[in-house]
Scaffold this motif. Structure first.
Motif, PDB file in Angstrom:
ATOM      1  N   GLY A   1       0.703  -1.139   0.026  1.00 22.56           N
ATOM      2  CA  GLY A   1       0.050  -0.412  -0.484  1.00 22.56           C
ATOM      3  C   GLY A   1       0.884   1.304  -0.312  1.00 22.56           C
ATOM      4  N   GLY A   2       0.344   2.150  -1.154  1.00 22.59           N
ATOM      5  CA  GLY A   2       0.992   3.534  -0.919  1.00 22.59           C
ATOM      6  C   GLY A   2       2.014   3.527  -1.898  1.00 22.59           C
ATOM      7  N   GLU A   3       2.862   2.735  -2.420  1.00 24.14           N
ATOM      8  CA  GLU A   3       3.591   2.779  -3.478  1.00 24.14           C
ATOM      9  C   GLU A   3       3.048   2.220  -5.138  1.00 24.14           C
ATOM     10  OE1 GLU A   3       7.248  -0.306  -1.402  1.00 24.14           O
ATOM     11  OE2 GLU A   3       5.490  -0.831  -2.163  1.00 24.14           O
ATOM     12  N   THR A   4       3.719   2.677  -5.861  1.00 22.82           N
ATOM     13  CA  THR A   4       3.352   3.111  -7.726  1.00 22.82           C
ATOM     14  C   THR A   4       3.872   1.839  -8.227  1.00 22.82           C
ATOM     15  OG1 THR A   4       2.871   5.434  -7.376  1.00 22.82           O
ATOM     16  CG2 THR A   4       3.343   4.648  -9.200  1.00 22.82           C
ATOM     17  N   VAL A   5       3.582   1.290  -9.225  1.00 21.83           N
ATOM     18  CA  VAL A   5       3.860  -0.241  -9.860  1.00 21.83           C
ATOM     19  C   VAL A   5       3.940   0.238 -11.308  1.00 21.83           C
ATOM     20  CG1 VAL A   5       3.241  -2.243 -10.350  1.00 21.83           C
ATOM     21  CG2 VAL A   5       3.218  -1.401  -8.403  1.00 21.83           C
ATOM     22  N   ALA A   6       4.489   0.066 -11.895  1.00 24.44           N
ATOM     23  CA  ALA A   6       4.539  -0.053 -13.549  1.00 24.44           C
ATOM     24  C   ALA A   6       5.047  -0.565 -14.032  1.00 24.44           C
ATOM     25  CB  ALA A   6       4.832   1.862 -13.407  1.00 24.44           C
ATOM     26  N   ILE A   7       4.838  -1.150 -15.440  1.00 24.81           N
ATOM     27  CA  ILE A   7       5.533  -1.980 -16.380  1.00 24.81           C
ATOM     28  C   ILE A   7       6.055  -0.825 -17.388  1.00 24.81           C
ATOM     29  CG2 ILE A   7       5.940  -3.869 -17.527  1.00 24.81           C
ATOM     30  CD1 ILE A   7       4.338  -5.658 -14.996  1.00 24.81           C
ATOM     31  N   LYS A   8       7.183  -1.162 -17.802  1.00 26.53           N
ATOM     32  CA  LYS A   8       7.627  -0.704 -19.020  1.00 26.53           C
ATOM     33  C   LYS A   8       8.883  -1.458 -19.521  1.00 26.53           C
ATOM     34  CE  LYS A   8       6.230   4.223 -18.020  1.00 26.53           C
ATOM     35  NZ  LYS A   8       6.594   5.267 -17.007  1.00 26.53           N
ATOM     36  N   ASN A   9       8.742  -1.239 -21.326  1.00 25.86           N
ATOM     37  CA  ASN A   9       9.743  -2.926 -21.922  1.00 25.86           C
ATOM     38  C   ASN A   9       9.744  -3.632 -21.050  1.00 25.86           C
ATOM     39  OD1 ASN A   9       9.608  -0.879 -23.962  1.00 25.86           O
ATOM     40  ND2 ASN A   9      11.081   0.469 -22.733  1.00 25.86           N
ATOM     41  N   SER A  10       9.292  -4.262 -20.175  1.00 22.35           N
ATOM     42  CA  SER A  10       9.122  -6.343 -19.267  1.00 22.35           C
ATOM     43  C   SER A  10      10.278  -5.931 -18.198  1.00 22.35           C
ATOM     44  CB  SER A  10      10.079  -6.560 -20.240  1.00 22.35           C
ATOM     45  OG  SER A  10       8.817  -7.146 -21.445  1.00 22.35           O
TER      46      SER A  10
ATOM     47  N   VAL B   1      -0.887   1.405  -5.320  1.00 25.13           N
ATOM     48  CA  VAL B   1      -1.626   0.700  -4.768  1.00 25.13           C
ATOM     49  C   VAL B   1      -2.456   1.143  -3.471  1.00 25.13           C
ATOM     50  CG1 VAL B   1      -1.260  -1.704  -3.192  1.00 25.13           C
ATOM     51  CG2 VAL B   1       0.361  -1.183  -4.978  1.00 25.13           C
ATOM     52  N   PRO B   2      -2.882   0.989  -2.978  1.00 25.37           N
ATOM     53  CA  PRO B   2      -4.091   1.537  -2.051  1.00 25.37           C
ATOM     54  C   PRO B   2      -4.012   1.094  -0.359  1.00 25.37           C
ATOM     55  CG  PRO B   2      -5.806   0.333  -3.440  1.00 25.37           C
ATOM     56  CD  PRO B   2      -4.917   0.272  -3.808  1.00 25.37           C
ATOM     57  N   ALA B   3      -3.747   2.085   0.952  1.00 29.74           N
ATOM     58  CA  ALA B   3      -3.170   1.436   2.030  1.00 29.74           C
ATOM     59  C   ALA B   3      -4.612  -0.181   2.300  1.00 29.74           C
ATOM     60  CB  ALA B   3      -3.346   2.838   3.166  1.00 29.74           C
ATOM     61  N   GLY B   4      -3.246  -0.862   3.083  1.00 32.02           N
ATOM     62  CA  GLY B   4      -4.379  -2.286   3.366  1.00 32.02           C
ATOM     63  C   GLY B   4      -4.664  -3.265   1.971  1.00 32.02           C
ATOM     64  N   SER B   5      -3.853  -3.128   1.121  1.00 35.99           N
ATOM     65  CA  SER B   5      -3.606  -3.610  -0.689  1.00 35.99           C
ATOM     66  C   SER B   5      -2.141  -4.013  -0.690  1.00 35.99           C
ATOM     67  CB  SER B   5      -4.063  -3.326  -1.139  1.00 35.99           C
ATOM     68  OG  SER B   5      -5.553  -2.556  -0.598  1.00 35.99           O
ATOM     69  N   TYR B   6      -2.408  -4.962  -1.052  1.00 30.29           N
ATOM     70  CA  TYR B   6      -0.912  -5.565  -2.373  1.00 30.29           C
ATOM     71  C   TYR B   6      -1.322  -5.854  -3.437  1.00 30.29           C
ATOM     72  CZ  TYR B   6      -0.142  -6.123   3.067  1.00 30.29           C
ATOM     73  OH  TYR B   6       0.104  -6.492   3.695  1.00 30.29           O
ATOM     74  N   PHE B   7      -0.023  -5.704  -4.104  1.00 30.28           N
ATOM     75  CA  PHE B   7      -0.580  -5.579  -5.994  1.00 30.28           C
ATOM     76  C   PHE B   7       1.317  -7.496  -6.338  1.00 30.28           C
ATOM     77  CE2 PHE B   7       0.941  -5.467 -10.303  1.00 30.28           C
ATOM     78  CZ  PHE B   7      -0.131  -4.622 -10.734  1.00 30.28           C
ATOM     79  N   MET B   8       0.014  -8.004  -6.701  1.00 31.31           N
ATOM     80  CA  MET B   8       0.206  -9.688  -6.672  1.00 31.31           C
ATOM     81  C   MET B   8       0.458  -9.820  -7.954  1.00 31.31           C
ATOM     82  SD  MET B   8       0.553 -10.359  -3.267  1.00 31.31           S
ATOM     83  CE  MET B   8       1.028 -11.626  -3.251  1.00 31.31           C
TER      84      MET B   8
END
Length: 184
Positions: free
Chosen positions: A100-109, A137-144
């Motif tokens: 939570g609180g982090e920003t996720v991005a994928i660019k060029n693998s 990612v919202p607080a209290g959540s995760y990106f899997m």
């Protein structure tokens, strides 16, 4: 010559409980301990798909620690078993990519968290996968995400994982014997 003694020798007390009762009590205690261990400490899981290859392969069997996340927060890189958000009767296993609180991005693998490139040594060399994000990612959540990025039903498809759906941390592969070892 006769010796008399006031010391009596007694035989050990014979247990009056029938043998089957002792066996029944032993079995009941063993079952109770097994249930407690499985519900609160360790649980085996079967890997039905290749979404986590090469880390976990189809038909692997793993042990999941249910205690880890009672004492520490899940962290990026952990392999986690959780209740699938779209059907909580199903269990999924994926790698925790962001909290939570982090920003996720994928660019060029390449994975970026908060704009910083993340090294993913567990992925196969040369793996190519689609761009994604950025998303916060919202607080209290995760990106899997699965390690087999091109064949994984993960947060890119169904969204964020709420903390309360986490079952535990995958710690050991125990079957097949040739793959036995610590999950990394």
């Amino acid at each position: 010559m006769q010796f008399e003694s006031n010391n009596e020798v007694s035989s050990p007390q014979k247990d009056n409980r029938p043998f089957f009762r002792e066996v029944l009590e032993s079995v009941a205690i063993a079952v109770l301990l097994a249930v407690i261990i499985r519900l609160f400490i360790l649980e085996p899981f079967y890997i039905p798909s290749g979404s986590m290859e090469p880390t976990l392969k189809e038909n692997d069997r793993i042990i999941v620690s249910k205690l880890n996340y009672h004492f520490q927060e899940p962290k990026r890189g952990d392999v986690v078993v959780f209740k699938y958000p779209l059907d909580t009767k199903r269990n999924f296993v994926k790698r925790m990519i962001a909290v939570g609180g982090e920003t996720v991005a994928i660019k060029n693998s390449v994975l970026y968290i908060n704009g910083q490139r993340v090294s993913e040594d567990y992925l196969p060399q040369g793996l190519r996968f689609a761009d994604y994000g950025p998303v916060e990612v919202p607080a209290g959540s995760y990106f899997m995400m699965g390690d087999n990025r091109n064949n994984s039903d993960d947060s890119r498809v169904w969204g964020f994982l709420p903390k309360e759906l986490i079952v535990g941390k995958a710690v050991v592969i125990y079957w097949p014997p040739g793959r036995a070892g610590v999950v990394q």
